[in-house]
Design an enzyme around this catalytic site. Structure first.
Site, PDB file in Angstrom:
ATOM      1  N   THR A 119     -40.318  15.586 -14.649  1.00 27.76           N
ATOM      2  CA  THR A 119     -40.954  15.207 -13.379  1.00 27.76           C
ATOM      3  C   THR A 119     -40.460  16.120 -12.260  1.00 27.76           C
ATOM      4  O   THR A 119     -41.253  16.632 -11.455  1.00 27.76           O
ATOM      5  CB  THR A 119     -40.650  13.729 -13.059  1.00 27.76           C
ATOM      6  N   ASN A 145     -49.661  14.931 -23.683  1.00 30.77           N
ATOM      7  CA  ASN A 145     -48.751  13.862 -24.103  1.00 30.77           C
ATOM      8  C   ASN A 145     -49.451  12.671 -24.753  1.00 30.77           C
ATOM      9  O   ASN A 145     -48.824  11.921 -25.488  1.00 30.77           O
ATOM     10  CB  ASN A 145     -47.921  13.373 -22.907  1.00 30.77           C
ATOM     11  N   THR A 167     -24.644  19.115  -6.427  1.00 32.78           N
ATOM     12  CA  THR A 167     -23.578  19.441  -7.378  1.00 32.78           C
ATOM     13  C   THR A 167     -24.143  19.421  -8.794  1.00 32.78           C
ATOM     14  O   THR A 167     -24.843  18.491  -9.177  1.00 32.78           O
ATOM     15  CB  THR A 167     -22.409  18.435  -7.237  1.00 32.78           C
ATOM     16  N   CYS A 214     -52.290  -3.347 -19.315  1.00 35.05           N
ATOM     17  CA  CYS A 214     -53.423  -3.880 -18.557  1.00 35.05           C
ATOM     18  C   CYS A 214     -53.415  -5.394 -18.444  1.00 35.05           C
ATOM     19  O   CYS A 214     -52.800  -6.097 -19.225  1.00 35.05           O
ATOM     20  CB  CYS A 214     -54.707  -3.468 -19.254  1.00 35.05           C
ATOM     21  N   SER A 250     -37.858  19.425 -20.664  1.00 38.58           N
ATOM     22  CA  SER A 250     -37.079  18.215 -20.400  1.00 38.58           C
ATOM     23  C   SER A 250     -36.196  17.883 -21.595  1.00 38.58           C
ATOM     24  O   SER A 250     -36.610  18.041 -22.750  1.00 38.58           O
ATOM     25  CB  SER A 250     -38.065  17.071 -20.127  1.00 38.58           C
ATOM     26  N   GLY A 251     -34.962  17.397 -21.334  1.00 43.15           N
ATOM     27  CA  GLY A 251     -33.996  17.173 -22.404  1.00 43.15           C
ATOM     28  C   GLY A 251     -34.237  15.933 -23.244  1.00 43.15           C
ATOM     29  O   GLY A 251     -34.065  15.950 -24.458  1.00 43.15           O
ATOM     30  N   HIS A 252     -34.669  14.823 -22.594  1.00 43.58           N
ATOM     31  CA  HIS A 252     -34.688  13.559 -23.347  1.00 43.58           C
ATOM     32  C   HIS A 252     -35.849  13.454 -24.330  1.00 43.58           C
ATOM     33  O   HIS A 252     -35.922  12.510 -25.105  1.00 43.58           O
ATOM     34  CB  HIS A 252     -34.663  12.355 -22.395  1.00 43.58           C
ATOM     35  N   GLN A 277     -43.963  18.385 -23.628  1.00 49.39           N
ATOM     36  CA  GLN A 277     -44.310  17.889 -24.970  1.00 49.39           C
ATOM     37  C   GLN A 277     -44.360  19.013 -26.007  1.00 49.39           C
ATOM     38  O   GLN A 277     -44.339  18.743 -27.205  1.00 49.39           O
ATOM     39  CB  GLN A 277     -45.654  17.146 -24.954  1.00 49.39           C
TER      40      GLN A 277
HETATM   41  C1  LIG Z   1     -46.335  16.247 -20.549  1.00 49.86           C
HETATM   42  C2  LIG Z   1     -45.232  15.606 -19.768  1.00 49.86           C
HETATM   43  N1  LIG Z   1     -44.838  16.165 -18.618  1.00 49.86           N
HETATM   44  C3  LIG Z   1     -43.850  15.644 -17.879  1.00 49.86           C
HETATM   45  C4  LIG Z   1     -43.186  14.490 -18.273  1.00 49.86           C
HETATM   46  C5  LIG Z   1     -42.085  13.944 -17.415  1.00 49.86           C
HETATM   47  O1  LIG Z   1     -40.829  14.238 -17.979  1.00 49.86           O
HETATM   48  P1  LIG Z   1     -39.509  13.431 -17.577  1.00 49.86           P
HETATM   49  O2  LIG Z   1     -39.596  12.094 -18.235  1.00 49.86           O
HETATM   50  O3  LIG Z   1     -38.391  14.271 -18.115  1.00 49.86           O
HETATM   51  O4  LIG Z   1     -39.473  13.326 -16.102  1.00 49.86           O
HETATM   52  C6  LIG Z   1     -43.571  13.875 -19.460  1.00 49.86           C
HETATM   53  C7  LIG Z   1     -42.922  12.619 -19.883  1.00 49.86           C
HETATM   54  O5  LIG Z   1     -43.516  11.799 -20.575  1.00 49.86           O
HETATM   55  C8  LIG Z   1     -44.622  14.445 -20.234  1.00 49.86           C
HETATM   56  O6  LIG Z   1     -45.010  13.901 -21.386  1.00 49.86           O
END
Ligand SMILES: Cc1ncc(COP(=O)(O)O)c(C=O)c1O
Length: 380
Positions: free
Chosen positions: A70, A149, A236, A322, A198-200, A178
């Protein structure tokens, strides 16, 4: 537990957690401090950046450590738009991007930028010809994801990069969150100026990641402060997080071919099994990324199926959170022109190289049983 929601997040690798703990415990000095301990930590940070650069095939100066996807996406989109607005105020993206991209573009629209949201075909793919036609003299940024995603659709990044490259005023950003480890992209070969990772999503930790950026690219920082990360991202540094990220990259890229083949095999088996279930429609493209398979079971609320599977300790996901009256439509499937029944009943299985064929077969049996169970409850 059978965990098949790896596109949402992955389980941290035990050695990644171990590295985090060790560095947080032993190397806690601030790398900006002038004392010896600070210099030691600064050296470790530089080493970590060098290793990350090596894995990504870029220069160390081209790695900006961030808190994840993000942040990387917001930093790239807002940073380029704000920095280069005197050259032009036209931006291009697609209708199927992640909310961290779409909402960043909406924010730029509210500041007076003109944004083109490109359509996609029935598989969620952007047509490079549409990019060509949308390019203008005042276009300063094109942002397209490498892998979707929700569907796993792979975008024609190299072709789009080639088109953007013909416009010297325009930058090309790729959301590779992704795609990392699943498909190859190259800053140089694909003419990418900025690339978010992204790491996670790759067995690293939440709150870690990087924006890879060609050295000559200038952007307006989201965060101002102490000038860290070459004045592009103040604050930092999260050294333990970055070390953990690089460790996750090592596991990701080690035996990469083997891992991808394994994922491809898993996806193919799952595809064949799902195809045999009456009332199930596969939404992902056949030649999509190896870890994502999206399908719909029209007539069944996805959250009910997810709940039923959860009771069997199996975890998959849906787009829709929903209310019973107003089903949440998947914007991605809607952009693909999929009929409404399917856009409101989509489910996503997302795999990791740690999953096994046996787990997937157990999932398929549980899915069949859940559908039958619900049919009985619904009196069908
Ligand atoms: C294609 C894509 N972009 C960005 C993100 C956002 O990544 P993060 O969760 O590391 O902020 C995601 C998370 O699902 C994603 O699938």
């Amino acid at each position: 537990m059978i965990y098949l929601d790896n596109s949402a997040t992955t389980q941290p690798h035990p050695e990644v957690l171990e590295s985090y703990k060790k560095v947080a415990d032993k190397f806690f000095a601030n790398p900006s401090s002038v004392h010896r301990f600070g210099s030691e930590v600064e050296r470790l940070l530089q080493q970590t950046r060098n290793q990350a650069a090596e894995w990504f095939g870029v220069q160390p100066k081209e790695v900006i450590f961030t808190s994840g996807g993000t942040e990387g996406n917001n930093m790239a989109i807002k940073g380029i738009a704000l920095m280069h607005q005197s050259r032009g105020k036209h931006l291009i993206t697609s209708q199927v991007e992640h909310p961290s991209v779409i909402e960043a573009f909406r924010a730029m629209e509210s500041l007076g930028f003109d944004v083109t949201y490109l359509p996609v075909d029935s598989e969620g793919k952007v047509n490079p010809q549409d990019v060509s036609e949308a390019m203008r003299e005042d276009t300063i940024l094109v942002s397209i994801m490498s892998v979707n995603n929700e569907l796993g659709t792979i975008q024609p990044i190299q072709e789009i990069g080639g088109i953007v490259n013909e416009y010297p005023k325009a930058f090309f950003h790729v959301d590779h969150v992704q795609g990392l480890g699943k498909i190859d992209v190259s800053l140089n070969k694909d003419h990418i100026d900025l690339c978010t990772v992204s790491g996670h999503k790759v067995h690293g930790l939440k709150g870690t990641g990087a924006l890879l950026m060609k050295q000559e690219v200038l952007l307006f920082p989201l965060l101002h402060g102490g000038g860290q990360e070459q004045e592009k991202r103040a604050g930092t540094e999260n050294l333990p997080g970055s070390v953990a990220f690089v460790k996750a990259l090592r596991f990701l890229f080690e035996d990469q071919e083997k891992k991808r083949n394994h994922l491809n095999q898993l996806r193919e088996s799952l595809w064949n099994e799902l195809q045999e279930i009456e009332g199930v429609f596969i939404n992902s493209p056949k030649n999509g990324a190896p870890h994502i398979l999206n399908f719909s079971v029209p007539g069944f609320k996805p959250e009910v199926l997810i709940h039923t599977l959860s009771e069997r300790d199996i975890y998959i996901s849906t787009k829709s959170a929903c209310s019973s009256k107003q089903p949440d439509v998947s914007a991605v499937l809607k952009a693909c022109n999929v009929d409404r029944e399917r856009t409101t009943s989509a489910l996503r299985v997302s795999m990791s190289y740690t999953n096994t064929e046996e787990e997937l077969m157990t999932f398929v049996q549980a899915l069949k049983a859940s559908i039958e169970q619900l049919q009985v409850t619904m009196g069908r």
